[in-house]
Design an enzyme around this catalytic site. Structure first.
Site, short mmCIF file in Angstrom:
data_model
loop_
_atom_site.label_atom_id
_atom_site.label_comp_id
_atom_site.label_asym_id
_atom_site.label_seq_id
_atom_site.Cartn_x
_atom_site.Cartn_y
_atom_site.Cartn_z
N ASP A 1 4.60 38.02 -28.81
CA ASP A 1 3.83 37.77 -27.58
C ASP A 1 4.41 38.61 -26.44
O ASP A 1 4.91 38.05 -25.46
CB ASP A 1 3.85 36.26 -27.22
CG ASP A 1 5.26 35.71 -27.00
OD1 ASP A 1 6.25 36.31 -27.49
OD2 ASP A 1 5.39 34.67 -26.31
N HIS B 1 17.13 36.92 -26.75
CA HIS B 1 16.42 36.05 -27.70
C HIS B 1 15.77 36.80 -28.87
O HIS B 1 16.17 36.65 -30.02
CB HIS B 1 15.32 35.27 -26.99
CG HIS B 1 15.77 34.47 -25.82
ND1 HIS B 1 16.65 33.43 -25.93
CD2 HIS B 1 15.47 34.56 -24.50
CE1 HIS B 1 16.86 32.89 -24.74
NE2 HIS B 1 16.16 33.57 -23.86
C1 BDR Z 1 11.46 32.85 -26.19
O1 BDR Z 1 10.46 32.54 -25.22
C2 BDR Z 1 9.90 33.71 -24.69
O2 BDR Z 1 9.92 33.64 -23.29
C3 BDR Z 1 10.75 34.86 -25.17
O3 BDR Z 1 9.98 36.03 -25.39
C4 BDR Z 1 11.38 34.36 -26.44
O4 BDR Z 1 10.57 34.62 -27.55
C5 BDR Z 1 12.81 32.35 -25.70
O5 BDR Z 1 12.81 30.98 -25.56
CA CA Z 2 8.73 36.30 -27.46
#
Ligand code: BDR
Ligand code: CA
Length: 302
Positions: free
Chosen positions: A8, A237
């Site tokens: 995303d 992340h």
């Molecule tokens: C996840 O949430 C999204 O904001 C980031 O892209 C990542 O996949 C981290 O909690």
């Molecule tokens: Ca993400």
């Protein structure tokens, strides 16, 4: 390694995709898109733009626009910017999306290469649950599903309990956790142990021309969000899923079954459980080695 990234984009999604593109051992079969940081239509446009940036003919298949059971919700513009790439207005992509839906693309790719395809979902995991509904053999045929999601011992990042991807479609994660597929959970227990700072992005910008400057540019908004919550760097992340898939020796893990709260005050919380298949939960990592590796690798993106 044959890989599909379900994404995303999203600033850290862009980091993950460019990191994957720099690794000659990764054969990127495709990107599948999902709602989350942005709408699914925007996620597809951003993914197509990232494919243009890496100069490869990687298919981008559009997937779910909303969670399986929860009502649609507002994308995380305050974290990733109005169009998901910080303050940058996402450029018009040169290619069109793939004709298949994300779930169709996932099912066909895994069926064509049984036991070979690693899937890294780095947004809400809706498309993977949809693929499991579409093809009952998907869970048995996928090599591994390495998920950015959950927080087992660590607190959440959207509520005190829940990590964002899980919070946005807890029912989908529950389907995947119950499926018996080989799953590795890369959650906040490890992803917040590696923070990228402004100095790190300066290093990336100096190291690799236009894509380095692009990453530096899109990171500004993201770093400002982290500053606003008291962190002097952004969590690594989404790239951590790819690093975990390629270099599992940099992490320590526990085999346990997990469930996810699908309602109530702790909705989106991932908890140890009994009575369902065990998954691999990453709980600690060699943060210094991961950061050094990531910075060296991402500066190789052309
Ligand atoms: C996840 O949430 C999204 O904001 C980031 O892209 C990542 O996949 C981290 O909690
Ligand atoms: Ca993400």
């Amino acid at each position: 390694m044959k890989l599909i990234i379900d994404t995303d984009p999203g600033v850290d999604d862009a980091l993950a995709i460019l990191y994957a593109a720099a690794d000659p051992e990764i054969e990127l079969l495709g990107l599948t898109t999902v709602f989350g940081n942005v709408t699914v239509e925007q996620a597809t446009r951003n993914a197509l733009h990232l494919v243009d940036r890496i100069g490869r003919d990687v298919p981008v298949a559009q997937g779910a626009g909303k969670p399986r059971l929860l009502p649609p919700f507002v994308p995380s513009h305050h974290v990733h910017g109005p169009e998901g790439l910080g303050s940058l207005a996402a450029p018009q992509p040169r290619r069109a999306p793939h004709a298949e839906s994300a779930a169709e693309f996932l099912c066909r790719s895994v069926r064509e290469h049984p036991g070979e395809v690693v899937v890294c979902p780095i947004g809400p995991i809706t498309n993977i649950a949809d693929a499991m509904d579409m093809d009952p053999a998907f869970a048995a045929n996928v090599r591994e599903i390495v998920v950015m999601g959950g927080a087992v011992d660590a607190p959440g990042n959207v509520t005190p309990f829940a990590e964002a991807n899980t919070y946005h479609d807890p029912h989908a994660l529950d389907v995947v956790l119950a499926s018996g597929a080989p799953v590795t959970m890369v959650g906040l227990d490890v992803t917040l142990k590696v923070l990228l700072t402004e100095t790190d992005f300066d290093f990336v910008a100096a190291g690799n021309g236009p894509n380095g400057s692009f990453l530096k540019e899109i990171s500004r908004f993201y770093l400002d969000f982290y500053k606003s919550i008291g962190l002097m760097g952004c969590g690594l992340h989404d790239p951590m899923t790819l690093i975990a898939a390629r270099y599992p020796e940099l992490f320590s893990s526990e085999r346990t079954a997990l469930t996810v709260d699908t309602d109530g005050p702790a909705i989106g919380k991932t908890r140890r459980a009994n009575g369902r298949p065990a998954v691999n939960v990453l709980l600690d990592c060699d943060a210094e080695a991961i950061k050094a590796h990531f910075l060296a690798a991402v500066t190789k993106v052309q």
